[in-house]
Scaffold this active site. Structure first.
Site, PDB file in Angstrom:
ATOM      1  N   GLY A 116     -23.380  -0.928  23.384  1.00 17.31           N
ATOM      2  CA  GLY A 116     -22.945  -1.984  22.468  1.00 17.31           C
ATOM      3  C   GLY A 116     -23.251  -3.350  23.049  1.00 17.31           C
ATOM      4  O   GLY A 116     -24.147  -3.514  23.881  1.00 17.31           O
ATOM      5  N   GLY A 117     -22.447  -4.319  22.642  1.00 18.72           N
ATOM      6  CA  GLY A 117     -22.648  -5.696  23.112  1.00 18.72           C
ATOM      7  C   GLY A 117     -22.558  -5.814  24.618  1.00 18.72           C
ATOM      8  O   GLY A 117     -23.075  -6.768  25.216  1.00 18.72           O
ATOM      9  N   GLY A 135     -59.668 -16.947  28.318  1.00 17.30           N
ATOM     10  CA  GLY A 135     -58.275 -17.416  28.318  1.00 17.30           C
ATOM     11  C   GLY A 135     -57.483 -16.768  29.433  1.00 17.30           C
ATOM     12  O   GLY A 135     -56.589 -17.383  30.031  1.00 17.30           O
ATOM     13  N   ALA A 136     -57.829 -15.508  29.736  1.00 14.75           N
ATOM     14  CA  ALA A 136     -57.095 -14.798  30.791  1.00 14.75           C
ATOM     15  C   ALA A 136     -57.343 -15.459  32.144  1.00 14.75           C
ATOM     16  O   ALA A 136     -56.457 -15.499  33.003  1.00 14.75           O
ATOM     17  CB  ALA A 136     -57.508 -13.337  30.816  1.00 14.75           C
TER      18      ALA A 136
HETATM   19  C1  HXC Z   1     -10.403   2.339  25.827  1.00 12.94           C
HETATM   20  C2  HXC Z   1     -11.652   4.072  26.636  1.00 12.94           C
HETATM   21  C3  HXC Z   1     -12.830   3.496  26.098  1.00 12.94           C
HETATM   22  C4  HXC Z   1     -12.702   2.269  25.400  1.00 12.94           C
HETATM   23  C5  HXC Z   1     -13.358   5.316  27.079  1.00 12.94           C
HETATM   24  N1  HXC Z   1     -12.044   5.205  27.214  1.00 12.94           N
HETATM   25  N2  HXC Z   1     -13.860   4.306  26.378  1.00 12.94           N
HETATM   26  N3  HXC Z   1     -10.462   3.482  26.500  1.00 12.94           N
HETATM   27  N4  HXC Z   1     -11.471   1.727  25.315  1.00 12.94           N
HETATM   28  N5  HXC Z   1     -13.758   1.652  24.894  1.00 12.94           N
HETATM   29  C6  HXC Z   1     -11.135   6.099  27.917  1.00 12.94           C
HETATM   30  C7  HXC Z   1     -10.948   7.442  27.244  1.00 12.94           C
HETATM   31  O1  HXC Z   1      -9.938   7.356  26.301  1.00 12.94           O
HETATM   32  C8  HXC Z   1     -10.586   8.314  28.427  1.00 12.94           C
HETATM   33  O2  HXC Z   1      -9.239   8.098  28.752  1.00 12.94           O
HETATM   34  C9  HXC Z   1     -11.395   7.736  29.555  1.00 12.94           C
HETATM   35  O3  HXC Z   1     -11.735   6.414  29.164  1.00 12.94           O
HETATM   36  C10 HXC Z   1     -12.682   8.482  29.811  1.00 12.94           C
HETATM   37  O4  HXC Z   1     -13.358   8.638  28.578  1.00 12.94           O
HETATM   38  P1  HXC Z   1     -13.975  10.046  28.126  1.00 12.94           P
HETATM   39  O5  HXC Z   1     -14.328   9.930  26.702  1.00 12.94           O
HETATM   40  O6  HXC Z   1     -13.052  11.138  28.510  1.00 12.94           O
HETATM   41  O7  HXC Z   1     -15.252  10.125  29.050  1.00 12.94           O
HETATM   42  P2  HXC Z   1     -16.696  10.683  28.732  1.00 12.94           P
HETATM   43  O8  HXC Z   1     -16.574  12.028  28.067  1.00 12.94           O
HETATM   44  O9  HXC Z   1     -17.452  10.608  29.984  1.00 12.94           O
HETATM   45  O10 HXC Z   1     -17.314   9.683  27.650  1.00 12.94           O
HETATM   46  C11 HXC Z   1     -17.586   8.374  27.988  1.00 12.94           C
HETATM   47  C12 HXC Z   1     -17.953   7.543  26.725  1.00 12.94           C
HETATM   48  C13 HXC Z   1     -16.823   7.719  25.673  1.00 12.94           C
HETATM   49  C14 HXC Z   1     -19.289   8.017  26.179  1.00 12.94           C
HETATM   50  C15 HXC Z   1     -18.089   6.097  27.194  1.00 12.94           C
HETATM   51  O11 HXC Z   1     -15.559   7.520  26.309  1.00 12.94           O
HETATM   52  C16 HXC Z   1     -16.985   6.777  24.528  1.00 12.94           C
HETATM   53  O12 HXC Z   1     -17.775   7.015  23.630  1.00 12.94           O
HETATM   54  N6  HXC Z   1     -16.161   5.720  24.555  1.00 12.94           N
HETATM   55  C17 HXC Z   1     -16.149   4.748  23.472  1.00 12.94           C
HETATM   56  C18 HXC Z   1     -17.363   3.897  23.535  1.00 12.94           C
HETATM   57  C19 HXC Z   1     -17.334   2.796  22.528  1.00 12.94           C
HETATM   58  O13 HXC Z   1     -17.568   3.028  21.356  1.00 12.94           O
HETATM   59  N7  HXC Z   1     -16.960   1.619  22.987  1.00 12.94           N
HETATM   60  C20 HXC Z   1     -16.880   0.464  22.165  1.00 12.94           C
HETATM   61  C21 HXC Z   1     -18.315  -0.039  22.043  1.00 12.94           C
HETATM   62  S1  HXC Z   1     -18.406  -1.524  21.153  1.00 12.94           S
HETATM   63  P3  HXC Z   1      -8.386   9.145  29.552  1.00 12.94           P
HETATM   64  O14 HXC Z   1      -6.997   8.642  29.476  1.00 12.94           O
HETATM   65  O15 HXC Z   1      -8.561  10.471  28.895  1.00 12.94           O
HETATM   66  O16 HXC Z   1      -8.889   9.157  30.955  1.00 12.94           O
HETATM   67  C22 HXC Z   1     -18.252  -2.659  22.320  1.00 12.94           C
HETATM   68  C23 HXC Z   1     -18.333  -4.035  21.811  1.00 12.94           C
HETATM   69  C24 HXC Z   1     -18.651  -4.968  22.910  1.00 12.94           C
HETATM   70  O17 HXC Z   1     -18.091  -2.396  23.435  1.00 12.94           O
HETATM   71  C25 HXC Z   1     -19.062  -6.270  22.317  1.00 12.94           C
HETATM   72  C26 HXC Z   1     -19.422  -7.258  23.360  1.00 12.94           C
HETATM   73  C27 HXC Z   1     -19.975  -8.495  22.742  1.00 12.94           C
END
Ligand code: HXC
Length: 522
Positions: A174-175, A409-410
Site C-alpha cells: 500500500g502507501g 546524442g548518446a
Molecule cells: C493491525 C495488523 C495489521 C494491520 C497485521 N496485523 N496487519 N494489525 N493493523 N495493518 C496483525 C494481525 O492481526 C496479527 O495479529 C499480526 O499482525 C500478524 O499478522 P498475520 O496476518 O497473522 O501475519 P501473516 O499471516 O504473516 O500476514 C501478514 C500480512 C497480513 C500479509 C501483512 O497480516 C495482512 O494482510 N495484513 C493487512 C495488510 C493491509 O491491508 N494493511 C493495510 C494496507 S493500506 P496477532 O495478534 O494475531 O499477532 C495501508 C495504507 C497506508 O497501509 C497508506 C500510507 C499513505
C-alpha cells in the site's frame, strides 16, 4: 550500598527492558523465526558494530482505545529505533517489529520513526530503515495515515542531505511503499520480502489477474523488471553485510567529502591486457566489467541495480582509496545502447553521486539511443533528457574515458566535454561521430548507391565510402583536434590517468546558478 528502595527501582527498569526486548512475546518471535526471519532487534544487532547500538524510546506505548486496543499494549510499540556505528561511523536506524501488531504503523510508531529521522538530520548521519510491516494500523484509522505522511515529509526533506537506505525484510504494501521509494537505495531479500501498491486480492478483483505475492512484488521482480529495488540478497544476513559495504562508499552527509580507504594497490599499475580488450570488429562485444575490474583499486566494485537495464553499469569503486561512482555502457547487453530504463537508472545514480560529493567516472561505448516505436512511446526523449540533465547539472569531479563508440546524442549525454566533463580521455579505439559508418553512408550516399545497377559495383562503392567515413571519424583524433577530447591515452595506463585526473580535481569548485530548484524532466 544501594537501598532496598533503589534496588527495587533498578529491578523495575531491568524487568521493563527485558519485557520490551520480547516485543510481541516469545510465541510471535518463534513464529517470526519459523518463517526464516529475524526479529527487529536481531537485525539491528547484525547491522551495527557489535555492542554499538543505543536504543531510544523503548518504553513508548500506543494510545489507541478502539477495538479493545487499550487492553493490548507492548513496550516499544512495534518499532526499534536508535543509533550505532558501522565500521566506526555513526548511523541512525529504525526496524519495524513484526511481532507487535504485524509491525503495523501506529501514531506513536510514526513518532518514534520521525524522532530518529530528525536525529539523523541533526547529526548529519545516514538513516537506515528496516521494513517489515502489515501497513497502517487498522485500529488507528487516520492517525496511522497522518503518521505515514509525517515520515514521507521527512524522507523528502532528508533527500540529498543524509543518505537514506531501506531494507525490505517482510511485507511493505500500500502507501507504505512510498517511504522506501523516497529513499536512495532499496534492498530486498529473495524470501519474505515484497512491495506492492495493491496486493494479489485487490489485483484479482480489479483486473481479474491471478498473480502471486512474489510475481507481483518480490525481490526478483523489483530487481529485474521494475527497477524499484537496487540490491537483492539471498538472505537477511547477506543483505545486512551488503548494507555495511554500501555505507563504506558514501559520505555521512552532503557537506562531507567522500570516505577515503587505505589503498595498497599501486596507482601506476599497468594493465597490458587492456590494450587488447577491444575487439577489432566494432560489432563484437566485450565485458565492460573487465575494464572496471582492471582499473579500480583491487578490482573491487559494488554494482547498483546489477540485474536491471544491464546495458548500463552503475557501481561504486575506489581509486587510490577515494570512493567514486562509475557509469559505464555495457557492450555485452543490447550493444550498450541507451534506452528508457538505462537512462533513468544512470540518471538517478549520477544525481546520488552529485548530491553526496562522490566523483564520477564515465566509461563510454555507446552506439546511440535505441530506435523504435516501443522506445518513443515510452518517452525515450524525456528519459534520455534526464540523464543529460543529471550529468549537465553535476558539479562533482567528472572524468570520462571513451573506450569505443560514442555516437550522436548518446555521445553528448555520456558526460561529454560540453556537459562540463572535467577531463575527457579516449582510447585509440574510440569512434566519436554523429553515427556509425553504415548509417551515415546510407543517409549521405543513398541516391548515388541506388543509381548503381551492378551489385558488385554497388558493394564496392559502399565499401569505399564507409572506409572513407571510418578513416575520418572511426577514431578519436577528429574530436581531439578540436579539444573535445583532452588526450588520447594508452589503454593500459587508464588506472593511472584516471587517478591523476581525480587528484587534480580534488580542489574543483563549480556552482550552479542560484534557483529554488531545477526542473529535471521527470
Ligand atoms: C493491525 C495488523 C495489521 C494491520 C497485521 N496485523 N496487519 N494489525 N493493523 N495493518 C496483525 C494481525 O492481526 C496479527 O495479529 C499480526 O499482525 C500478524 O499478522 P498475520 O496476518 O497473522 O501475519 P501473516 O499471516 O504473516 O500476514 C501478514 C500480512 C497480513 C500479509 C501483512 O497480516 C495482512 O494482510 N495484513 C493487512 C495488510 C493491509 O491491508 N494493511 C493495510 C494496507 S493500506 P496477532 O495478534 O494475531 O499477532 C495501508 C495504507 C497506508 O497501509 C497508506 C500510507 C499513505
Amino acid at each position: 550500598m544501594m537501598t532496598i528502595e533503589n534496588q527495587k527501582k533498578v529491578k523495575k527498569l531491568v524487568d521493563m527492558r527485558v519485557t520490551a526486548r520480547l516485543g510481541g512475546g516469545q510465541k510471535r518471535i518463534d513464529s517470526q523465526h519459523s518463517k526464516g526471519k529475524y526479529t527487529a532487534r536481531e537485525r539491528v544487532e547484525m547491522l551495527l558494530d557489535t555492542g554499538s547500538f543505543e536504543e531510544m524510546d523503548m518504553f513508548v506505548t500506543h494510545r489507541c482505545t478502539n477495538f479493545g486496543m487499550e487492553k493490548e499494549s507492548y513496550l516499544g510499540d512495534g518499532v526499534v529505533v536508535g543509533f550505532g556505528t558501522v565500521e566506526g561511523r555513526m548511523v541512525c536506524v529504525f526496524a519495524q517489529d513484526f511481532t507487535v501488531f504485524g509491525g503495523s504503523l501506529s501514531e506513536t510508531m510514526s513518532q518514534k520513526i520521525c524522532k530518529v529521522m530528525d536525529l539523523a538530520m541533526k547529526m548529519g548521519v545516514p538513516i537506515i530503515g528496516i521494513n517489515d510491516s502489515g501497513g497502517a494500523r487498522i485500529q488507528e484509522g487516520s492517525n496511522a495515515l497522518a503518521g505515514y505522511s509525517e515520515i514521507f515529509e521527512r524522507n523528502i526533506l532528508a533527500s540529498g542531505v543524509v543518505p537514506q537506505i531501506s531494507l525490505i525484510f517482510g511485507p511493505c504494501a500500500g502507501g507504505a511503499v512510498y517511504s522506501p521509494a523516497l529513499t536512495d537505495f532499496i534492498m530486498m531479500t529473495e524470501q519474505n520480502s515484497y512491495m506492492f501498491i495493491t496486493g494479489p486480492k485487490v489485483v484479482k478483483s480489479v483486473t481479474g489477474e491471478d498473480v502471486s505475492v512474489d510475481e507481483l512484488g518480490g525481490a526478483n521482480v523489483h530487481s529485474r523488471k521494475s527497477g524499484v529495488a537496487h540490491f537483492k540478497s539471498a538472505s537477511e544476513e547477506e543483505c545486512l553485510l551488503l548494507t555495511r559495504k554500501l555505507i563504506s562508499f558514501i559520505p555521512q552527509n552532503n557537506m562531507e567529502n567522500v570516505p577515503v580507504a587505505e589503498c595498497n594497490d599501486p596507482i601506476n599499475r599497468l594493465e597490458d591486457a587492456l590494450n587488447e580488450i577491444v575487439p577489432s570488429n566494432p560489432n563484437l562485444p566485450y565485458d565492460m566489467k573487465d575494464i572496471i575490474r582492471s582499473i579500480a583499486d583491487n578490482g573491487d566494485f559494488l554494482e547498483v541495480q546489477p540485474l536491471y537495464a544491464q546495458n548500463i553499469i552503475c557501481c561504486f569503486a575506489r581509486f587510490n582509496g577515494i570512493s567514486t561512482g562509475i557509469i559505464a555502457n555495457q557492450p555485452k547487453f543490447l550493444a550498450g545502447v541507451l534506452d528508457c530504463d538505462s537512462s533513468r537508472k544512470a540518471a538517478r545514480f549520477v544525481r546520488f553521486c552529485d548530491a553526496f560529493n562522490i566523483p564520477i567516472l564515465t566509461l563510454v561505448d555507446v552506439p546511440g539511443f535505441l530506435p523504435g516505436t516501443g522506445q518513443e512511446y515510452s518517452g525515450i526523449i524525456t528519459h534520455g533528457a534526464k540523464l543529460m540533465f543529471a550529468y549537465g547539472e553535476a558539479t562533482v569531479p567528472k572524468v570520462t574515458v571513451t573506450i569505443r563508440k560514442s555516437y550522436g546524442g548518446a555521445h553528448i549525454v555520456m558526460s561529454c566535454k560540453q556537459l562540463r566533463g572535467d577531463f575527457n580521455y579516449a582510447w585509440p579505439s574510440a569512434e566519436i561521430a554523429v553515427m556509425g559508418a553504415s548509417g551515415a553512408i546510407e543517409v549521405l550516399e543513398g541516391k548515388n548507391i541506388a543509381a548503381i545497377a551492378n551489385a558488385d559495383e554497388k558493394a564496392q562503392y559502399i565499401f569505399d565510402k564507409e572506409a572513407e567515413y571510418k578513416d575520418k571519424f572511426a577514431n578519436p583524433y577528429q574530436a581531439a583536434s578540436r579539444g573535445y577530447i583532452d588526450d588520447v591515452i594508452e589503454p593500459r595506463n587508464t588506472r593511472f590517468r584516471v587517478i591523476r585526473a581525480f587528484q587534480a580535481l580534488q580542489t574543483k569548485k563549480v556552482t550552479n546558478p542560484l534557483k529554488k530548484h531545477d526542473n529535471i524532466p521527470l
